[in-house]
Write an enzyme that holds these catalytic residues in place. Structure first.
Site, PDB file in Angstrom:
ATOM      1  N   HIS A 151      28.595 -76.409  33.897  1.00 48.91           N
ATOM      2  CA  HIS A 151      28.702 -75.390  32.914  1.00 48.91           C
ATOM      3  C   HIS A 151      29.863 -75.532  31.861  1.00 48.91           C
ATOM      4  O   HIS A 151      29.814 -74.783  30.659  1.00 48.91           O
ATOM      5  CB  HIS A 151      28.509 -73.953  33.312  1.00 48.91           C
ATOM      6  CG  HIS A 151      27.345 -73.453  34.120  1.00 48.91           C
ATOM      7  ND1 HIS A 151      26.265 -73.590  33.529  1.00 48.91           N
ATOM      8  CD2 HIS A 151      27.156 -72.932  35.439  1.00 48.91           C
ATOM      9  CE1 HIS A 151      25.200 -73.204  34.450  1.00 48.91           C
ATOM     10  NE2 HIS A 151      25.942 -72.748  35.501  1.00 48.91           N
ATOM     11  N   ASP A 187      20.081 -77.496  39.782  1.00 46.69           N
ATOM     12  CA  ASP A 187      20.929 -76.253  40.332  1.00 46.69           C
ATOM     13  C   ASP A 187      19.819 -75.071  39.749  1.00 46.69           C
ATOM     14  O   ASP A 187      19.058 -75.300  38.995  1.00 46.69           O
ATOM     15  CB  ASP A 187      22.171 -76.117  39.203  1.00 46.69           C
ATOM     16  CG  ASP A 187      22.923 -75.140  39.658  1.00 46.69           C
ATOM     17  OD1 ASP A 187      22.804 -73.845  39.420  1.00 46.69           O
ATOM     18  OD2 ASP A 187      24.049 -75.387  40.494  1.00 46.69           O
ATOM     19  N   HIS A 189      20.657 -72.672  37.986  1.00 42.35           N
ATOM     20  CA  HIS A 189      21.046 -72.434  36.754  1.00 42.35           C
ATOM     21  C   HIS A 189      21.149 -73.504  35.708  1.00 42.35           C
ATOM     22  O   HIS A 189      21.226 -74.963  36.296  1.00 42.35           O
ATOM     23  CB  HIS A 189      22.520 -71.834  36.746  1.00 42.35           C
ATOM     24  CG  HIS A 189      22.753 -70.774  37.790  1.00 42.35           C
ATOM     25  ND1 HIS A 189      23.148 -70.751  38.797  1.00 42.35           N
ATOM     26  CD2 HIS A 189      22.958 -69.230  37.023  1.00 42.35           C
ATOM     27  CE1 HIS A 189      23.171 -69.606  39.370  1.00 42.35           C
ATOM     28  NE2 HIS A 189      22.926 -68.590  38.270  1.00 42.35           N
ATOM     29  N   ASP A 276      21.884 -73.228  44.750  1.00 37.64           N
ATOM     30  CA  ASP A 276      21.654 -71.665  44.755  1.00 37.64           C
ATOM     31  C   ASP A 276      20.283 -71.626  44.286  1.00 37.64           C
ATOM     32  O   ASP A 276      19.899 -70.379  44.027  1.00 37.64           O
ATOM     33  CB  ASP A 276      22.657 -71.321  43.456  1.00 37.64           C
ATOM     34  CG  ASP A 276      22.576 -72.379  42.472  1.00 37.64           C
ATOM     35  OD1 ASP A 276      21.943 -73.159  42.286  1.00 37.64           O
ATOM     36  OD2 ASP A 276      23.550 -72.045  41.366  1.00 37.64           O
TER      37      ASP A 276
END
Length: 409
Positions: A151, A187, A189, A276
């Protein structure tokens, strides 16, 4: 059409490359990346992962396995992808506690802590060194489970990520003569920082399979986001609905990732294995089992042997079920990298389970999860299935830009 040459199979390619060249990044000092008590990015997840790797014997007398014990990366390395002003701001936060919310420093996600610069720069150094080992031909596979900080942007921390080691690693590969790099992000995200770094670079394909930005941070990564004007088709986003389970998640991976990688033709594969997406993770709404994530790691391993001569850098990422999920998924990734794959249903060592009880205060799983049955994309599209609709949206948006038929390829 598949080859009839038996030596061209993924299994044969694995066997041919199994002897030399696996690089493992690890140092207990990597546990210093610590935002403090109560923060989801707990260092224990790394400690328990490497404890399980050792308990499983994955690194015992491994042929050709070398280790990298990184020191913090220099400013010159960090500035391959980060603005000098941002690096200076991280130093100020690290040394003096100076917050800079405009640059994401001192927020709820990224609180400042003493030594933050060195801790984050050490993670970068691990991925940077691993990329160098691959570029120089000293390693075929490499892994940094502490990495995958996808990120972080050029000028700001974001989503628990201070510096973007994945982007630095890719930049080093390009700078050292690698012509085409494919990055696959698994991921929960969206891998926004890496996509942004290479948005308009036709040498880099970024593929992210994640929960839709309409329901999850960082709110980006939609099917129609396909890359900049000079690199149309080199950003690929599969945005999945809440409650996508492991079988349908793997179906989505199967429907997009192999086709776009084969068409792009990378020289090196970099993958991010944030775990996650699991149903027990507190920060996403997906329900992807340990074995589905283990299977995905095996798939990208096979693709590396098929497409890049085995040149593959695997990174960690998100994952906040620190004892019941993260160590299992990441030890499976390490097992793939060192050619000692774990299997579905394999028992977990009692000494490691005792360590989990000591650190986390609850019982660890007794074994890796059961195998997942996958209905491959070639079995047919179901317009009533919301996962299939999400996959179809990605294929319609990006496949034609790569010369692929969204309905048949």
């Amino acid at each position: 059409m598949p080859s009839t040459d038996p030596t061209s199979s993924p299994e044969a390619a694995r066997a041919a490359a199994a002897a030399p060249g696996a690089c493992v990044v690890w140092s207990p000092e990597l546990l210093g990346y610590d935002f403090g008590p109560g923060h989801p990015m707990a260092p224990a997840r790394l400690d328990l992962t490497m404890g399980l790797v050792r308990a499983l014997g994955l690194l015992d007398d491994g042929p050709g396995v070398t280790f990298v014990h990184p020191e913090p990366a220099s400013d010159e390395v960090l500035e391959l992808v980060h603005d000098p002003e941002y690096v200076a701001a991280v130093r100020a936060a690290s040394e003096h506690g100076t917050t800079d919310p405009h640059r994401g420093l001192g927020t709820e996600d990224d609180p400042v802590f003493p030594g933050m610069h060195e801790a984050a720069a050490r993670i970068v150094a691990g991925s940077w060194a691993a990329a160098g080992e691959i570029a120089a031909g000293r390693a075929v596979h490499a892994v940094n489970v502490a990495g995958g900080m996808h990120h972080a942007r050029a000028g700001a921390a974001s989503g628990f990520c201070v510096y973007n080691d994945a982007s630095v690693a890719i930049r080093r590969l390009l700078d050292e003569g690698v012509e085409r790099v494919a990055y696959v992000d698994l991921d929960a995200h969206h891998g926004d920082g890496v996509e942004e770094a290479f948005w308009d670079d036709p040498r880099v394909l970024t593929v992210s399979v994640h929960q839709s930005g309409t329901t999850l941070f960082p709110g980006t990564g939609f099917a129609t986001d396909v890359g900049g004007p000079r690199a149309q088709g080199t950003a690929v986003n599969v945005a999945l609905p809440r409650r996508t389970d492991g079988a349908r998640w793997l179906r989505a991976v199967d429907a997009v990732v192999p086709a776009v990688l084969r068409t792009f033709g990378p020289d090196v594969l970099v993958t991010q294995h944030g775990c996650d997406a699991h149903g027990e993770d507190p920060l996403s709404d997906l329900d992807v089992s340990v074995d589905a994530q283990r299977t995905a790691a095996a798939w990208v391993h096979d693709l590396a042997h098929e497409l890049t001569g085995g040149r593959w850098l695997a990174l960690g990422g998100g994952g906040y079920a620190i004892a019941r999920v993260v160590p299992l998924v990441w030890s499976a990734v390490v097992g793939e990298v060192v050619h000692r794959p774990v299997t579905a249903g394999a028992p977990l060592p009692q000494e490691w389970r005792a360590r989990v009880a000591e650190v986390a205060g609850f019982d660890a799983p007794r074994e890796f999860g059961p195998p997942v049955e996958v209905r491959r994309w070639r079995s047919g599209y179901d317009p009533d299935d919301e996962v299939d609709r999400a996959v179809a949206a990605t294929r319609r948006a990006v496949f034609p830009l790569l010369g692929l038929d969204p309905h048949f390829d």
